[in-house]
Design a protein around this motif. Structure first.
Motif, PDB file in Angstrom:
ATOM      1  N   THR B  63       0.766  -1.264  -0.051  1.00  0.00           N
ATOM      2  CA  THR B  63      -0.025   0.043   0.144  1.00  0.00           C
ATOM      3  C   THR B  63       0.987   1.200  -0.188  1.00  0.00           C
ATOM      4  O   THR B  63       2.096   1.137   0.231  1.00  0.00           O
ATOM      5  CB  THR B  63      -0.891   0.133   1.360  1.00  0.00           C
ATOM      6  OG1 THR B  63      -0.069   0.246   2.371  1.00  0.00           O
ATOM      7  CG2 THR B  63      -1.635  -1.273   1.524  1.00  0.00           C
ATOM      8  N   ALA B  65       0.663   3.518   2.221  1.00  0.00           N
ATOM      9  CA  ALA B  65       0.147   4.172   3.734  1.00  0.00           C
ATOM     10  C   ALA B  65       1.424   5.146   4.142  1.00  0.00           C
ATOM     11  O   ALA B  65       2.703   4.897   3.847  1.00  0.00           O
ATOM     12  CB  ALA B  65       0.092   3.264   4.508  1.00  0.00           C
ATOM     13  N   GLN B  66       0.846   6.261   4.392  1.00  0.00           N
ATOM     14  CA  GLN B  66       1.952   7.313   4.817  1.00  0.00           C
ATOM     15  C   GLN B  66       1.443   8.104   5.913  1.00  0.00           C
ATOM     16  O   GLN B  66       0.414   8.193   6.447  1.00  0.00           O
ATOM     17  CB  GLN B  66       2.149   8.497   3.659  1.00  0.00           C
ATOM     18  CG  GLN B  66       3.000   8.125   2.595  1.00  0.00           C
ATOM     19  CD  GLN B  66       3.350   9.343   1.725  1.00  0.00           C
ATOM     20  OE1 GLN B  66       2.728  10.394   1.720  1.00  0.00           O
ATOM     21  NE2 GLN B  66       4.492   9.493   1.346  1.00  0.00           N
ATOM     22  N   ALA B  67       2.432   8.763   6.641  1.00  0.00           N
ATOM     23  CA  ALA B  67       1.984   9.633   7.901  1.00  0.00           C
ATOM     24  C   ALA B  67       1.173  10.920   7.264  1.00  0.00           C
ATOM     25  O   ALA B  67       1.473  11.341   6.305  1.00  0.00           O
ATOM     26  CB  ALA B  67       3.123  10.083   8.525  1.00  0.00           C
ATOM     27  N   GLY B  68       0.121  11.174   8.031  1.00  0.00           N
ATOM     28  CA  GLY B  68      -0.565  12.297   7.765  1.00  0.00           C
ATOM     29  C   GLY B  68      -1.915  12.209   8.455  1.00  0.00           C
ATOM     30  O   GLY B  68      -2.562  11.109   8.534  1.00  0.00           O
ATOM     31  N   LEU B  69      -2.769  13.280   8.545  1.00  0.00           N
ATOM     32  CA  LEU B  69      -3.955  13.162   9.211  1.00  0.00           C
ATOM     33  C   LEU B  69      -4.954  12.963   8.106  1.00  0.00           C
ATOM     34  O   LEU B  69      -4.883  13.708   7.107  1.00  0.00           O
ATOM     35  CB  LEU B  69      -4.091  14.885   9.859  1.00  0.00           C
ATOM     36  CG  LEU B  69      -5.365  14.843  10.626  1.00  0.00           C
ATOM     37  CD1 LEU B  69      -5.017  13.878  11.940  1.00  0.00           C
ATOM     38  CD2 LEU B  69      -5.520  16.215  11.281  1.00  0.00           C
ATOM     39  N   ASN B  70      -5.672  11.826   8.447  1.00  0.00           N
ATOM     40  CA  ASN B  70      -6.843  11.205   7.628  1.00  0.00           C
ATOM     41  C   ASN B  70      -6.205  10.941   6.115  1.00  0.00           C
ATOM     42  O   ASN B  70      -7.060  11.381   5.381  1.00  0.00           O
ATOM     43  CB  ASN B  70      -7.971  12.523   7.588  1.00  0.00           C
ATOM     44  CG  ASN B  70      -8.529  12.821   8.867  1.00  0.00           C
ATOM     45  OD1 ASN B  70      -8.733  11.899   9.828  1.00  0.00           O
ATOM     46  ND2 ASN B  70      -8.742  14.088   9.267  1.00  0.00           N
ATOM     47  N   GLN B  71      -5.194  10.375   6.256  1.00  0.00           N
ATOM     48  CA  GLN B  71      -4.632   9.800   4.913  1.00  0.00           C
ATOM     49  C   GLN B  71      -5.543   8.955   4.253  1.00  0.00           C
ATOM     50  O   GLN B  71      -5.976   7.974   5.352  1.00  0.00           O
ATOM     51  CB  GLN B  71      -3.189   9.442   4.972  1.00  0.00           C
ATOM     52  CG  GLN B  71      -2.127  10.614   5.098  1.00  0.00           C
ATOM     53  CD  GLN B  71      -1.707  11.029   3.988  1.00  0.00           C
ATOM     54  OE1 GLN B  71      -1.693  10.362   3.074  1.00  0.00           O
ATOM     55  NE2 GLN B  71      -1.334  12.239   3.919  1.00  0.00           N
ATOM     56  N   VAL B  73      -5.387   5.422   2.696  1.00  0.00           N
ATOM     57  CA  VAL B  73      -4.529   4.241   2.135  1.00  0.00           C
ATOM     58  C   VAL B  73      -5.215   3.306   0.831  1.00  0.00           C
ATOM     59  O   VAL B  73      -6.425   3.105   1.209  1.00  0.00           O
ATOM     60  CB  VAL B  73      -4.388   3.470   3.370  1.00  0.00           C
ATOM     61  CG1 VAL B  73      -3.340   2.266   3.177  1.00  0.00           C
ATOM     62  CG2 VAL B  73      -3.846   4.241   4.477  1.00  0.00           C
ATOM     63  N   ALA B 280       9.870   4.510   8.222  1.00  0.00           N
ATOM     64  CA  ALA B 280       8.532   4.512   8.766  1.00  0.00           C
ATOM     65  C   ALA B 280       8.458   5.815   9.836  1.00  0.00           C
ATOM     66  O   ALA B 280       7.384   6.392   9.829  1.00  0.00           O
ATOM     67  CB  ALA B 280       8.367   3.152   9.680  1.00  0.00           C
ATOM     68  N   TYR B 283      10.437   9.405   8.391  1.00  0.00           N
ATOM     69  CA  TYR B 283      10.100  10.135   6.988  1.00  0.00           C
ATOM     70  C   TYR B 283       8.549   9.782   7.050  1.00  0.00           C
ATOM     71  O   TYR B 283       8.062  10.015   5.898  1.00  0.00           O
ATOM     72  CB  TYR B 283      10.871   9.584   6.062  1.00  0.00           C
ATOM     73  CG  TYR B 283      12.326   9.690   6.148  1.00  0.00           C
ATOM     74  CD1 TYR B 283      12.973  10.810   6.948  1.00  0.00           C
ATOM     75  CD2 TYR B 283      13.263   8.463   6.037  1.00  0.00           C
ATOM     76  CE1 TYR B 283      14.308  10.877   7.240  1.00  0.00           C
ATOM     77  CE2 TYR B 283      14.513   8.734   6.266  1.00  0.00           C
ATOM     78  CZ  TYR B 283      14.957   9.840   7.028  1.00  0.00           C
ATOM     79  OH  TYR B 283      16.395   9.701   7.498  1.00  0.00           O
ATOM     80  N   PHE B 286       5.063   4.418   5.696  1.00  0.00           N
ATOM     81  CA  PHE B 286       4.611   3.160   6.487  1.00  0.00           C
ATOM     82  C   PHE B 286       4.877   2.133   5.303  1.00  0.00           C
ATOM     83  O   PHE B 286       5.160   1.096   5.446  1.00  0.00           O
ATOM     84  CB  PHE B 286       3.720   3.206   7.059  1.00  0.00           C
ATOM     85  CG  PHE B 286       3.682   4.159   8.345  1.00  0.00           C
ATOM     86  CD1 PHE B 286       4.419   4.029   9.362  1.00  0.00           C
ATOM     87  CD2 PHE B 286       2.702   5.333   8.570  1.00  0.00           C
ATOM     88  CE1 PHE B 286       4.541   4.941  10.360  1.00  0.00           C
ATOM     89  CE2 PHE B 286       2.782   6.416   9.292  1.00  0.00           C
ATOM     90  CZ  PHE B 286       3.792   5.994  10.509  1.00  0.00           C
ATOM     91  N   ALA B 289       8.100   1.352   4.301  1.00  0.00           N
ATOM     92  CA  ALA B 289       8.893   0.542   5.303  1.00  0.00           C
ATOM     93  C   ALA B 289       8.651  -0.860   5.582  1.00  0.00           C
ATOM     94  O   ALA B 289       9.165  -1.641   5.442  1.00  0.00           O
ATOM     95  CB  ALA B 289       8.709   1.106   6.689  1.00  0.00           C
TER      96      ALA B 289
END
Lengths: 293, 317, 437
Positions: B63, B65-71, B73, B280, B283, B286, B289
């Motif tokens: 996927t 998947a990344q850090a961030g508010l309400n991302q 995926v 993860a 940076y 996710f 990573a």
């Protein structure tokens, strides 16, 4: 290079005895080298923790401290918050050990006594769990714990440690169970005792050394663990010892070498003492578990 | 895992064959139920906190998947792996990981074998060596790292001071210079992993019967020949088991190097686990990573299969 | 641990992985990033967590004092003070934001928070901060904490890189200490050379994390390294940018006046060598003054040399420490209210003195001068703050990753003499292009 029994020693030929006169001292030299390699770092940590900062920076250092300066310990405890984190570490390690022992005992029994595909699957899982890097687990695990409100909590940490030290404990423990003769149990079973009774009254007492070894293993794994704690514990009041030490390194610790040594020593002392106390039982427990697995 | 009841062959290990077939099958069913009951307390937490996250983690590697508010995926198929192919930093960390894991395992094995052989002799003072051999295990890797940082401190550490005393170059920054950092970290890795390897090999040695040695000695075999023809073959299963485990553990290790060098200087000690951790948790990538984790698993597995197969072939030969 | 288990294990390892992967594809959508929607709650009592990174004993005490006095006068808005660490603040915040456990009030630094702001994790403080606070800080510094038009943090303390001197070492070597408003890099280099003799070095410089030092002091020559902001930031390396790294490299390789071990150490690792007299000068953030007074040997006499200057004067990058509010905080307004209080001249002056740093707030600077009488180097310290301006690298989203993966290792290699200036330039540029995709 192997142990020779008294009987054969008497039968030795002169040439072997002569060679022994050369080999034996060499063996002692090698053993001494190992003792230095393994022991020196500890000795150094010990003496450094007693040295005042002035003495540490002196141009001509001595191995032994010139005067015993205890202030490093006090300052390390205060600066790195060692009392609080030490207490957290004890709570986590002891709880993990208890939980793991309680749930792995019946499981180990089942694995050792009922050889079936469960056994193969379990063995497979045990190996598999060693292969997978934690990075793969930590992100989803973090989310699972978050959903039940166990991120940033010692209970969550205990659960995680339980699950991840279970495979190895189970493996070792079932080796110990397997070494208990089945006949003993069957004698108990014919009396009409249930399986659980057999487990508690016959198997458990015989597992003594094995249990000591495996619970020590669990305790030390939990006491030493760093990665999960690093990610899961954010509240400084909940930090375990490895965490607060690692953070101490990053801040004041680099300047205060003596305090750093004192902190590191204090963090090791409990498991070290525990370890030395039951070392003898541990070795025998580990040895039999390791071979019979 | 529902295959238990269909496993008639594997089940008989502990039981004598009985004459009455129907009774046996009833017994077996009862036994299967019992097995499940006994296993359940261990299975539930394992399923929830280890199998489930693992499966999710593997999937996460496919996927974005990344850090961030309400991302949001979404699956991106093999995109992460295509990106990884072009990521030279990742591959260099893999190379470092391989060098680290193989050297630590090999050196650890040789050092531990030597120690185990010595401990198996009746030498005076071996209790001290035996205790010391176990001690690194009781020390948290974080503490081990701190201890060695102090020992290797370029200005005030005893290693440089001893070198200076002997008139050798004494301003080596063991953990800080590009060429020496990785070998130095490997030595610390060997130190910290000695106990498990030593104790396992010692157990193996004590299991080899003394009679074999006596027989060989009477046949006129020298120490070295007895080692080659009696000790080593007898130890082989233990050696394979412990080196395999060591290799996996070392490849996946984190805490020791995280505190020793944090991957520095300039990425020279950036083990794959550290690299993936940064990807993860520094940076925020996710998905990427997790993809690194998947690649690590595949490569370790392939390596293990090759290693174990080679060992099995050597055994047959 | 018997070899008998291995064929089973082999099958299970591979089979398990395939099975797990296919099962996982179905359930992966369950993965989602954390964070609850903020709710305005006013009137009711709230408890807010504040993660402070203060690490010197004096500053920790100052923070505690501020929180205590706030809690006493605001029974409805209680602050729960937590201690974080500069060492891993970035990883910790990534984890906390993701897990929804981020503190309400976040202490960090400007160069570190741009990414968080772009990911939507930081609240806009513009509507909440009082006009007096907004006016207290110069516009150039507000720029360093503005992302996409939002003020994502209040700037608190600033640091400059300064040169500390061991007075006794200067006297022993017969070198006179430079005075005046500034010291050129050339002058610094020649002093370092004069001090390098009898097995001692001119400078100890912990350059294991060289990027911030180099990029910040490059402004001495007008070297900005980047143009643009956010994801659009472009790298730009010309003669001005390379001036500082070239000088450091010449000191390390040609003059050999920087202690070789210190180059590969961290700033604080290199400090004991300064105390021990291995080198006469030490380059570091001005906060190190506090560590010198606290940890230095008794009778250690030291001073701060005039600020380093290049062709463009003594300018350095203003990378202020910051106070932000988490976008997931349930009481953003109350959190901002506390920050407003935290920013008051009195509080900032107390913190600045604890850390030996320069307050971003101008009234607080006056307060510090008044309280200290400008002694102990405070006059020079506050004056050096005038040269601080926002630099483009701070608002480049992927700067932290570029710094870790490219700038740090490449600069280290360069100082070790294993790559040339041209290689440094081209590899740094290529690195930015691969990171900022």
């Amino acid at each position: 290079m192997t142990a020779v029994t008294a009987g054969t020693a008497r039968r030795r030929t002169p040439s072997i005895r002569r060679r022994n006169r050369v080999v034996r001292p060499l063996q002692y030299v090698a053993l001494a080298a190992y003792v230095v390699f393994l022991g020196f770092p500890l000795l150094f940590l010990l003496t450094t923790s007693f040295k005042s900062s002035r003495e540490l920076l002196a141009p001509n250092p001595t191995l032994l401290p010139q005067s015993l300066d205890l202030s490093n310990f006090g300052q390390a405890i205060q600066q790195a918050n060692l009392l609080q984190s030490g207490l957290n570490s004890v709570i986590v390690a002891v709880s993990t050990t208890i939980v793991v022992t309680v749930i792995s005992l019946p499981a180990a029994y089942a694995l050792a006594r009922f050889r079936s595909r469960i056994r193969s699957a379990a063995t497979g899982w045990i190996l598999l769990s060693q292969v997978f890097p934690f990075i793969l687990v930590i992100i989803p695990l973090f989310l699972v714990l978050k959903q039940v409100g166990l991120v940033d909590s010692l209970v969550g940490l205990v659960l995680v440690y339980t699950v991840w030290s279970l495979p190895f404990t189970l493996w070792m423990l079932q080796g110990h169970v397997a070494s208990i003769p089945v006949d003993l149990e069957e004698a108990g079973a014919t009396d009409g005792a249930g399986r659980l009774r057999v487990l508690v009254s016959i198997v458990l007492p015989l597992l003594g050394p094995g249990l000591v070894a495996t619970s020590l293993f669990t305790f030390i794994s939990a006491w030493n663990e760093f990665f999960f704690a690093l990610v899961l514990i954010q509240n400084p009041a909940l930090q375990t010892l490895p965490l607060s030490l690692a953070r101490f390194v990053g801040s004041e610790g680099q300047v205060q070498l003596g305090q750093l040594a004192a902190g590191a020593l204090l963090a090791t002392l409990p498991s070290l003492l525990f370890f030395v106390l039951i070392q003898r039982r541990l070795t025998s427990g580990l040895l039999s578990g390791a071979v019979k697995g | 895992m529902t295959a238990v009841t269909e496993a008639p062959l594997a089940d008989t290990a502990q039981r004598k064959p009985g004459p009455q077939r129907p009774k046996r099958s009833r017994q077996r069913r009862a036994q299967a139920r019992e097995t499940w009951l006994l296993l359940l307390p261990a299975l539930i937490p394992v399923a929830l906190l280890s199998v489930y996250p693992l499966v999710q983690g593997i999937a996460l590697g496919f996927t974005n998947a990344q850090a961030g508010l309400n991302q949001v995926v979404s699956f991106n198929g093999l995109q992460n792996y295509v990106d990884l192919l072009g990521n030279s930093l990742f591959w260099s960390s893999f190379r470092i990981g391989a060098v680290w894991a193989i050297s630590v395992t090999l050196l650890q094995f040789l050092a531990a074998l030597g120690l185990a052989l010595l401990l198996n002799l009746k030498l005076r003072g071996r209790w001290l060596a035996r205790t010391l051999a176990l001690v690194p295990w009781a020390i948290p890797p974080v503490t081990i790292a701190i201890m060695w940082r102090l020992i290797l401190n370029p200005d005030y550490g005893p290693v440089n001071q001893i070198l200076g005393f002997l008139g050798l170059p004494s301003d080596i920054n063991w953990l800080g210079s590009f060429a020496i950092a990785l070998p130095t970290v490997i030595v610390v890795g060997v130190w910290s992993g000695m106990p498990q390897t030593t104790i396992t090999l010692l157990a193996g040695l004590q299991n080899i019967s003394g009679e074999l040695h006596e027989a060989a000695e009477i046949d006129g075999a020298g120490t070295w020949q007895r080692f080659l023809h009696v000790t080593l073959p007898g130890l082989q299963p233990v050696i394979i088991a412990i080196t395999t485990l060591d290799l996996i553990w070392n490849f996946n290790s984190f805490a020791l190097v995280y505190v020793l060098t944090a991957g520095g200087p300039g990425g020279q000690t950036m083990l794959p686990m550290l690299f993936a951790y940064n990807e993860a948790f520094r940076y925020g990538d996710f998905g990427s990573a997790a993809a690194m984790g998947n690649v690590m698993v595949v490569i370790i597995s392939v390596f293990l299969v090759l290693y174990l197969r080679a060992q099995a072939r050597a055994k047959r030969a | 641990m018997s070899i008998r288990t291995t064929p089973v294990a082999r099958r299970t390892v591979l089979g398990g992985a395939v099975l797990a992967a296919s099962a996982g594809l179905l359930s992966a959508c369950a993965f989602n990033s954390g964070g609850s929607t903020p709710q305005a709650s006013s009137g009711k009592k709230v408890t807010l967590t504040f993660q402070s990174l203060a690490f010197q004993a004096t500053t920790i005490a100052a923070v505690k004092k501020i929180v205590t006095s706030w809690n006493a006068s605001h029974p409805d808005i209680q602050i729960d003070l937590r201690q974080g660490s500069w060492d891993n603040v970035h990883d910790q915040l990534v984890t906390q934001f993701q897990g929804g456990t981020a503190p309400d009030i976040i202490h960090d630094e400007a160069a570190d928070i741009t990414g968080f702001a772009e990911q939507g994790y930081l609240a806009d403080l513009k509507p909440y901060l009082s006009s007096s606070v907004q006016q207290a800080v110069p516009a150039g510094i507000w720029k360093a904490v503005t992302v996409n038009g939002k003020i994502v943090a209040a700037p608190t303390l600033l640091q400059t890189y300064v040169v500390f001197a061991n007075k006794k070492a200067f006297a022993d070597a017969g070198v006179s200490m430079p005075t005046g408003d500034s010291m050129t890099w050339d002058r610094f280099r020649s002093i370092a050379k004069q001090l390098t003799k009898n097995g001692k070095y001119g400078v100890g410089w912990g350059l294991s994390q060289p990027a911030a030092t180099v990029l910040s002091t490059s402004l001495n020559y007008g070297g900005t390294w980047f143009t643009g902001t956010g994801k659009d930031a472009q790298i730009q390396i010309g003669a001005n940018e390379l001036k500082v790294p070239e000088t450091i490299q010449a000191m390390a390789r040609t003059d050999r006046s920087i202690a070789p071990t210190s180059i590969t150490q961290s700033g604080s690792d290199a400090l004991p060598g300064f105390f021990g007299g291995k080198y006469a000068m030490y380059v570091g953030g001005n906060y190190v003054a506090q560590q010198i007074t606290q940890s230095g040997p008794k009778g250690f006499e030291w001073d701060v040399l005039p600020p380093l200057a290049g062709s463009a004067g003594t300018a350095q990058a203003a990378d202020p420490q910051t106070m932000s509010v988490s976008a997931t905080s349930k009481a953003q307004q109350q959190a901002a209210q506390f920050i407003d209080y935290f920013m008051s001249a009195t509080n900032q002056a107390a913190l600045a003195q604890g850390d030996w740093l320069i307050p971003a707030s101008e009234p607080a600077q006056q307060e510090v001068l008044k309280e200290t009488g400008g002694k102990d180097g405070w006059e020079q310290t506050i004056a050096s703050g005038k040269g601080l301006t926002a630099a483009p690298f701070q608002t480049a989203t992927n700067y932290p990753q570029w710094k870790d993966q490219y700038a740090t290792p490449l600069l280290q290699k360069y100082f070790a003499g294993s790559i040339t200036t041209d290689q440094l330039k081209s590899q740094l540029t290529a690195g930015w292009q691969s990171v900022n995709k």
